[in-house]
Each structure stands twice: as C-alpha cells, then as structure tokens.
Motif scaffolding. Structure first.
Motif, PDB file in Angstrom:
ATOM      1  N   ILE A   2       0.855  -1.180   0.000  1.00 49.24           N
ATOM      2  CA  ILE A   2       0.000   0.000   0.000  1.00 49.24           C
ATOM      3  C   ILE A   2       0.892   1.230   0.000  1.00 49.24           C
ATOM      4  N   GLN A   3       0.579   2.139  -0.881  1.00 51.15           N
ATOM      5  CA  GLN A   3       1.344   3.392  -0.916  1.00 51.15           C
ATOM      6  C   GLN A   3       0.372   4.550  -1.052  1.00 51.15           C
ATOM      7  N   MET A   4       0.903   5.734  -1.215  1.00 47.86           N
ATOM      8  CA  MET A   4       0.043   6.898  -1.345  1.00 47.86           C
ATOM      9  C   MET A   4      -0.886   6.705  -2.538  1.00 47.86           C
ATOM     10  N   LYS A   5      -2.108   7.085  -2.303  1.00 44.78           N
ATOM     11  CA  LYS A   5      -3.165   6.981  -3.314  1.00 44.78           C
ATOM     12  C   LYS A   5      -3.783   5.586  -3.427  1.00 44.78           C
ATOM     13  N   SER A   6      -3.307   4.648  -2.643  1.00 41.62           N
ATOM     14  CA  SER A   6      -3.930   3.316  -2.672  1.00 41.62           C
ATOM     15  C   SER A   6      -5.265   3.373  -1.964  1.00 41.62           C
ATOM     16  N   LYS A   7      -6.258   2.691  -2.530  1.00 43.81           N
ATOM     17  CA  LYS A   7      -7.573   2.654  -1.899  1.00 43.81           C
ATOM     18  C   LYS A   7      -7.721   1.370  -1.105  1.00 43.81           C
ATOM     19  N   LEU A   8      -8.304   1.521   0.078  1.00 41.47           N
ATOM     20  CA  LEU A   8      -8.504   0.355   0.917  1.00 41.47           C
ATOM     21  C   LEU A   8      -9.958   0.302   1.375  1.00 41.47           C
ATOM     22  N   ASN A   9     -10.439  -0.910   1.551  1.00 40.13           N
ATOM     23  CA  ASN A   9     -11.761  -1.071   2.154  1.00 40.13           C
ATOM     24  C   ASN A   9     -11.626  -0.935   3.661  1.00 40.13           C
ATOM     25  N   VAL A  10     -12.573  -0.256   4.278  1.00 38.25           N
ATOM     26  CA  VAL A  10     -12.563  -0.138   5.730  1.00 38.25           C
ATOM     27  C   VAL A  10     -13.522  -1.180   6.268  1.00 38.25           C
ATOM     28  N   ILE A  11     -13.001  -2.063   7.095  1.00 39.06           N
ATOM     29  CA  ILE A  11     -13.840  -3.194   7.487  1.00 39.06           C
ATOM     30  C   ILE A  11     -14.306  -3.141   8.946  1.00 39.06           C
ATOM     31  N   ASP A  12     -14.304  -1.967   9.545  1.00 42.19           N
ATOM     32  CA  ASP A  12     -14.901  -1.882  10.868  1.00 42.19           C
ATOM     33  C   ASP A  12     -16.239  -1.144  10.755  1.00 42.19           C
ATOM     34  N   ASN A  13     -16.896  -0.954  11.878  1.00 43.62           N
ATOM     35  CA  ASN A  13     -18.204  -0.299  11.862  1.00 43.62           C
ATOM     36  C   ASN A  13     -18.107   1.184  12.223  1.00 43.62           C
ATOM     37  N   SER A  14     -16.995   1.793  11.850  1.00 36.30           N
ATOM     38  CA  SER A  14     -16.835   3.222  12.147  1.00 36.30           C
ATOM     39  C   SER A  14     -17.705   4.089  11.259  1.00 36.30           C
ATOM     40  N   GLY A  15     -18.118   3.544  10.130  1.00 36.29           N
ATOM     41  CA  GLY A  15     -18.944   4.330   9.212  1.00 36.29           C
ATOM     42  C   GLY A  15     -18.255   4.574   7.882  1.00 36.29           C
ATOM     43  N   PHE A  87      -4.616 -12.052   0.045  1.00 36.39           N
ATOM     44  CA  PHE A  87      -6.059 -11.913   0.131  1.00 36.39           C
ATOM     45  C   PHE A  87      -6.604 -11.377  -1.175  1.00 36.39           C
ATOM     46  N   ASP A  88      -7.919 -11.205  -1.216  1.00 36.37           N
ATOM     47  CA  ASP A  88      -8.560 -10.794  -2.447  1.00 36.37           C
ATOM     48  C   ASP A  88      -8.652  -9.276  -2.571  1.00 36.37           C
ATOM     49  N   ASP A  89      -8.372  -8.546  -1.488  1.00 32.84           N
ATOM     50  CA  ASP A  89      -8.511  -7.097  -1.534  1.00 32.84           C
ATOM     51  C   ASP A  89      -7.571  -6.465  -0.522  1.00 32.84           C
ATOM     52  N   ASN A  90      -7.539  -5.138  -0.526  1.00 34.41           N
ATOM     53  CA  ASN A  90      -6.787  -4.397   0.492  1.00 34.41           C
ATOM     54  C   ASN A  90      -7.777  -3.842   1.493  1.00 34.41           C
TER      55      ASN A  90
END
Lengths: 130, 164
Positions: A2-15, A87-90
């Motif tokens: 992961i570097q700058m500008k990489s998109k990641l899925n957020v997998i907690d319930n923070s919103g 894994f299948d995603d970041n």
C-alpha cells in the motif's frame, strides 16, 4: 504494498467504507499488513445527526483524515514457515490517535500478521484471523 | 519410502486446491478469497489456472480428473472383486432337503436297479393297456368309423383321391 493513493476497504463499523492512503507511517514507500498509515475517508455511510448523539463511537464523514492499520493486502505476505498468503482485496481498520480501533466491531477476515506486530485489540475484535 | 512417511506423519501436509497434490512446507501459495474461502496452490501453474477459472476436471494430470475418470483405480478394484459363489443346501417346494440329499447320495447300482424296475413296470403296464384296448376294439360296434378331429368338428373334408 500500500502506498500513497492506494484505496482500501474499511472493514470496521466506524462508518467509513473506502479510505485512500495519504501517508505511510514508516520510512518506506510501501506499507503492508500491520503497518500504520494515514488515510483520507473517500466513502462513508451517511450519518444522521439526530440519532448519533447517543453513540459513543466517533462520527466518520467523507473527507476525514484518520490513522489506520492495514489488515489485508492483495500483495502476498511471507509467513515464517515460508509460505505466502494473499487476500482478495486491500483492507484497513481505522484508528484513533492512541492506536486503538475507532469502531467497535470488525467485519471480515484479518491477517495473522497483526498478532506479530502487536495489534492485539484489532485481532481480538476480528471474527476470523487467518 | 519409510523416511518420507515418517516426515509426513510429523507434518500436516496440505493439498493443492487445483491439482490435489500434496504441498510440503514453504512451498506454494495460499489465496484467501473475499468470502473467506482458502485456496492452496502447489505452484504458480496451478495458481494461474485457478485464477483463469479453469476447471481442474478438464486437466488430465490433476487428481480430480483421475478420480472422475477412474484412472489408476482398476488394480485395486480387480483385487477386491473376486466373488465367490456360495453353495447353499436348500430344500425345494415339494421335495424336502432329506429327499434331495438321499437322491444325491444314492449309489449308481441302486439307481440303475431302481430304473430297471421302473422300466419293467412301465412295460408291463403298457402291455396290459394294449390288451385292454384290443379287447375294447373287438367288442365295439362296426358302424363306428374312425373320425378325425376335424371331421368330428364338422369341417369340410377333401375327397380323398383313390388313383393318382
């Protein structure tokens, strides 16, 4: 990786749903599982102000800048026994300034690397650690 | 062979999700899909084929193919399949087991003697009946013609030729 500008899925319930890496918090270009990064929230679940006053968890809106820890990467990680896991995603989990997870639940898998890198709280919240 | 078996017993060997081959430690890769399902690959070959959505059933070198086409199983099957016909001692309706057994164990002389007796009896009977028939014929009225079955029915009878 992961570097700058990489998109990641957020997998907690923070919103937050999608976050973009804006800084890797180690002296390297790439971050992997268990590394802390700074993210900007790109997509978040709609927050309704009337009901959220009772919630203890922080409100995350689009455009928020937060810290996060990477929990899954599409780039394979080497395990001590020599095998490679990918894994299948970041994916990441948002953190507060005390390195504690912002959300109260984690939805989905996390990598077992987090244990070696002392993210105990995240590992305990995760439903499954591989 | 023994050494490898010993090693195998100590390790937990994984199997390749595509080819079915055993994966020894520090070999191959693990892929964890979004739905949390884990796939293990022995090599980049199997991993690549998996990600191309190929069906292992169509690749002749995979274990799945060999199992589905029953390759290499025939030797095992051939060994196991020697059926043995079991002989049962069973009675039949009308003849008890004792009777069957008695017949089987009859000596040939006894049997032939019995046969000869039966034959002579039958001959005698026939002689008697023949004599009876003759007597009956002699005493029967003259008018009776020999009627064939068809005549008795009343069928049309062809006129018999008397000269050629």
């Amino acid at each position: 990786m992961i570097q700058m500008k990489s998109k990641l899925n957020v997998i907690d319930n923070s919103g937050a749903i999608v976050a973009e890496c804006i800084k890797v918090l180690k002296n390297a270009r790439w971050a992997s599982v268990g590394d802390e990064i700074v993210v900007a929230v790109k997509k978040a679940r709609p927050v309704s102000d009337s009901t959220s006053s009772s919630l203890s968890a922080a409100k995350i809106r689009k455009g928020d800048v937060r810290r996060a820890v990477i929990v899954r990467t599409k780039k394979e990680i080497r395990r001590p026994d020599g095998r490679y896991v990918r894994f299948d995603d970041n994916a990441c989990v948002l953190l507060n300034n005390q390195q504690q997870p912002l959300g109260t639940r984690i939805l989905g898998l996390v990598s077992a690397e987090l244990r070696y890198k002392n993210w105990v709280k995240v590992v305990s919240l995760a439903p499954r650690v591989i | 062979m023994d050494q490898s078996k010993a090693i195998e017993s100590l390790l937990m060997l994984e199997t390749c999700s595509f080819s079915g081959y055993k994966i020894y430690p520090s070999r191959g890769r693990v892929f964890i899909r979004g739905d949390s399902k884990t796939f293990r690959f022995l090599s980049s070959k199997t991993a690549s084929l998996f990600h191309q959505d190929k069906n292992p059933r169509k690749f002749a070198w995979t274990v799945i193919f060999r199992k589905s086409h029953r390759k290499g199983i025939k030797e095992e099957v051939a060994k196991k399949r020697t059926r043995r016909n079991v002989k049962y001692n069973r009675a039949v309706v009308g003849v008890s087991w004792d009777a069957i057994n008695a017949r089987r164990n009859e000596k040939t002389e006894v049997r032939s003697a019995a046969r000869a007796e039966a034959v002579s009896k039958a001959k005698e009977k026939r002689k008697e009946e023949a004599a009876k028939r003759k007597a009956a014929r002699v005493n029967a009225p003259q008018g009776d013609q020999k009627l064939s079955k068809q005549q008795a029915r009343g069928a049309f009878m062809k006129v018999k030729p008397t000269s050629r």
